[in-house]
Design an enzyme around this catalytic site. Structure first.
Site, PDB file in Angstrom:
ATOM      1  N   LYS A 187       0.847  -1.199   0.000  1.00 48.82           N
ATOM      2  CA  LYS A 187       0.000   0.000   0.000  1.00 48.82           C
ATOM      3  C   LYS A 187       0.884   1.252   0.000  1.00 48.82           C
ATOM      4  CE  LYS A 187      -3.886  -2.386   2.082  1.00 48.82           C
ATOM      5  NZ  LYS A 187      -4.795  -2.651   3.192  1.00 48.82           N
ATOM      6  N   GLN A 228      -4.897  -1.306   9.337  1.00 52.19           N
ATOM      7  CA  GLN A 228      -4.836  -2.656   8.765  1.00 52.19           C
ATOM      8  C   GLN A 228      -5.449  -3.672   9.722  1.00 52.19           C
ATOM      9  OE1 GLN A 228      -3.841  -3.242   5.648  1.00 52.19           O
ATOM     10  NE2 GLN A 228      -4.177  -5.437   5.810  1.00 52.19           N
ATOM     11  N   ASP A 264     -11.100   2.947   3.587  1.00 51.10           N
ATOM     12  CA  ASP A 264     -11.399   1.513   3.495  1.00 51.10           C
ATOM     13  C   ASP A 264     -12.908   1.271   3.400  1.00 51.10           C
ATOM     14  OD1 ASP A 264      -9.459  -0.446   3.279  1.00 51.10           O
ATOM     15  OD2 ASP A 264      -8.824  -0.231   5.367  1.00 51.10           O
TER      16      ASP A 264
END
Ligand code: GUN
Length: 285
Positions: A53, A97, A120
């Protein structure tokens, strides 16, 4: 004859467009677009995802701010970090995450991410917005599937779509996106009866189960579009999807491979969402 949906090629083309959007933003507003990436603990797979990422950010000109915290981070330490990022005007997107180490309340931490920085799309507000078909930040993997379908010119309106898997980060948002695009959607899961019959009715079949080669040729209708979100190891340790690709492919009109299908799009959609979040932040002031 089936057409292979090349996720790497779509991803490359889309990253080019994102890089142009980022450059334009910098030119217009004289500042960077910032993405904060929070990794807590030492899960090996998460470390690889986070590294990729951050690398993706570099490729398109987004400034990444990595925060690595040890596995024994307390709930209040994690909340303090995310709370600080939420208030920081240099940060347009925040990604925590998952999974978090045992003992941390993920939903409580995610709830501290403001809706407009939730790149997200995991917050309760954005999931609600998706259900209402409001313009919002959408979870990267299902959003990447929609982008690929769109770029391939695959019609969704009026089609029978079957999603196998009901996770909060793939199955449920995937079903909602297909519904918002006017498909007739069925969601299957581990308790579904007649899975084979239901899958065989699908014009568009999305497999997000997490079991190697679970979708076999007898479960697939002729000329179906088959999207494989799985990422598993087969009996020889080789990477494979949830679809028995070799036996299914000849029945399909389109199919995604694993690797090289949905996977490459996921991080690209994170970059896409981060650009969108930054653009929206200047529109709303
Ligand atoms: N863990 C597995 N997939 C994801 C993802 O898309 N985002 C985050 N934050 N964590 C994940």
């Amino acid at each position: 004859m089936y057409k292979l949906i090349d996720g790497k090629a779509h991803s490359r083309a889309l990253r080019q467009e994102i890089a142009e959007g980022v450059a334009q933003y910098k030119k217009n507003y004289g500042k960077d677009i910032g993405l904060a990436v929070v990794l807590i603990g030492d899960d090996g797979a998460s470390q690889v995802y986070v590294r990729n990422k951050i690398k993706g950010c570099g490729e398109v000109g987004i400034k990444s701010y990595a925060h690595y915290l040890p596995a024994d981070t307390t709930q209040s330490q994690a909340e303090e970090l995310v709370g600080g990022l939420a208030a920081d005007p240099a940060i347009h997107g925040i990604l925590v995450q998952l999974p978090l180490p045992a003992g941390l309340d993920a939903q409580k931490i995610l709830s501290l991410i403001p809706v407009e920085k939730d790149v997200d799309g995991f917050s309760e507000s954005n999931i609600g917005n998706l259900c209402l078909n409001n313009n919002c930040l959408v979870a990267c993997t299902p959003n990447g599937v929609m982008k690929m379908l769109e770029r391939e010119g695959i019609q969704i309106n009026g089609k029978n779509a079957v999603v196998v898997g009901r996770s909060n980060i793939v199955g449920k948002p995937m079903a909602m996106l297909l519904l918002n695009a006017d498909a007739t959607v069925t969601v299957c899961h581990s308790k579904t009866r007649n899975l084979k019959e239901i899958c065989s009715s699908a014009d568009i079949l999305v497999a997000a189960i997490g079991r190697a080669k679970y979708i076999t040729a007898d479960m697939v209708k002729d000329d179906a579009v088959v999207i494989d979100v799985g990422m598993n190891r087969d009996e020889n340790g080789k990477l494979c999807g949830d679809v028995d690709f070799e036996n299914v492919k000849d029945k399909c009109s389109y199919i995604t491979p694993v690797p090289g299908g949905v996977g490459p799009m996921t991080i690209t959609m994170l970059l896409y969402n981060t650009l969108a979040a930054a653009q929206r932040s200047v529109q709303i002031g």
